[in-house]
Design a protein around this motif. Structure first.
Motif, short mmCIF file in Angstrom:
data_model
loop_
_atom_site.label_atom_id
_atom_site.label_comp_id
_atom_site.label_asym_id
_atom_site.label_seq_id
_atom_site.Cartn_x
_atom_site.Cartn_y
_atom_site.Cartn_z
N GLY A 1 44.34 39.95 36.03
CA GLY A 1 45.24 38.89 35.61
C GLY A 1 44.52 37.55 35.68
O GLY A 1 43.31 37.47 35.46
N ALA A 2 45.28 36.53 36.02
CA ALA A 2 44.77 35.17 35.98
C ALA A 2 43.60 34.93 36.94
O ALA A 2 42.75 34.09 36.70
CB ALA A 2 45.91 34.19 36.30
N GLN A 3 43.57 35.74 38.05
CA GLN A 3 42.51 35.51 39.03
C GLN A 3 41.17 36.13 38.61
O GLN A 3 40.15 35.93 39.26
CB GLN A 3 42.92 36.04 40.41
CG GLN A 3 44.00 35.22 41.09
CD GLN A 3 45.38 35.48 40.49
OE1 GLN A 3 45.65 36.55 39.94
NE2 GLN A 3 46.25 34.49 40.56
N VAL B 1 50.40 37.46 44.60
CA VAL B 1 49.46 37.43 43.48
C VAL B 1 49.07 38.87 43.16
O VAL B 1 48.81 39.67 44.06
CB VAL B 1 48.22 36.59 43.90
CG1 VAL B 1 47.01 36.91 43.03
CG2 VAL B 1 48.55 35.11 43.82
N GLY B 2 49.09 39.22 41.87
CA GLY B 2 48.72 40.59 41.48
C GLY B 2 49.89 41.56 41.40
O GLY B 2 49.69 42.74 41.15
MG LIG Z 1 46.76 37.87 39.25
#
Ligand SMILES: [Mg+2]
Ligand SMILES: Nc1ncnc2c1ncn2[C@@H]1O[C@H](COP(=O)(O)OP(=O)(O)OP(=O)(O)O)[C@@H](O)[C@H]1O
Length: 125
Positions: free
Chosen positions: A37-39, A89-90
Motif C-alpha cells: 500500500g502507501a508505505q 496501517v496495512g
Molecule cells: Mg499501508
C-alpha cells in the motif's frame, strides 16, 4: 450488481465471511495475494543485511452482490477487517466494481437473483 473486492489480513477472514453471510451474498472467492500500500513495503534484517520487503501476503476476497446492499456490506466489511481499537496501517482496502451480469451455470439463469442466497442453510452446496 457490483463486485466488492477486499484486500484483507488473513486473520480477519472469518469475520469478513460472517458479514457476507449475514448480508445474504451467495458466495465468495478468496485468493492468496501479495501487495503493498502507501508505505511501499518495509525493511527487514536478514543475516545482518537490510533487505527491503516490498510485497506482503494478504487475502483477496471477491464477492458479487446486488447493488442495493453494497453500501451496507462495504461499511460492515471495513469494520470486520479492521484490527486494533482504531485500525492499523496495512489493514487493507475495499474496491467496488460494476458487474454487468452473472449466470448460475447449473440452471442457466441470469441476473441479480443468482448472487443472492435466501437461506443460510444453502451455504456449502
Ligand atoms: Mg499501508
Ligand atoms: N491502490 C491499490 N490498488 C490495488 N491494491 C491495493 C491498493 N492499495 C492497497 N492495495 C492492496 O491492499 C493491501 C493493503 O494496503 P494498505 O492497507 O497498506 O493500504 P494503504 O493505502 O497503505 O493504507 P494504510 O496507510 O492504512 O496502510 C496492499 O498490500 C495491496 O495488496
Amino acid at each position: 450488481m457490483k463486485m466488492v473486492v477486499a484486500i484483507i489480513r488473513h486473520e480477519r477472514l472469518q469475520e469478513v465471511q460472517d458479514v457476507l453471510d449475514e448480508c445474504g451474498v451467495s458466495g465468495v472467492t478468496v485468493t492468496e495475494v501479495k501487495g503493498c500500500g502507501a508505505q511501499r513495503g518495509y525493511t527487514e534484517k536478514y543475516r545482518g543485511a537490510s533487505v527491503h520487503i516490498s510485497l506482503r501476503p494478504r487475502l483477496k476476497v471477491e464477492a458479487v452482490m446486488q447493488s442495493e446492499i453494497v453500501k451496507t456490506v462495504v461499511d460492515k466489511l471495513a469494520e470486520a477487517a479492521r484490527t486494533g481499537d482504531h485500525g492499523e496501517v496495512g489493514d487493507g482496502k475495499i474496491f467496488v466494481i460494476g458487474v454487468e451480469d452473472a449466470v448460475r451455470i447449473r440452471t442457466g439463469e441470469h441476473g441479480p437473483e443468482t448472487v443472492r442466497h435466501a437461506e443460510r442453510a444453502m451455504w456449502g452446496h
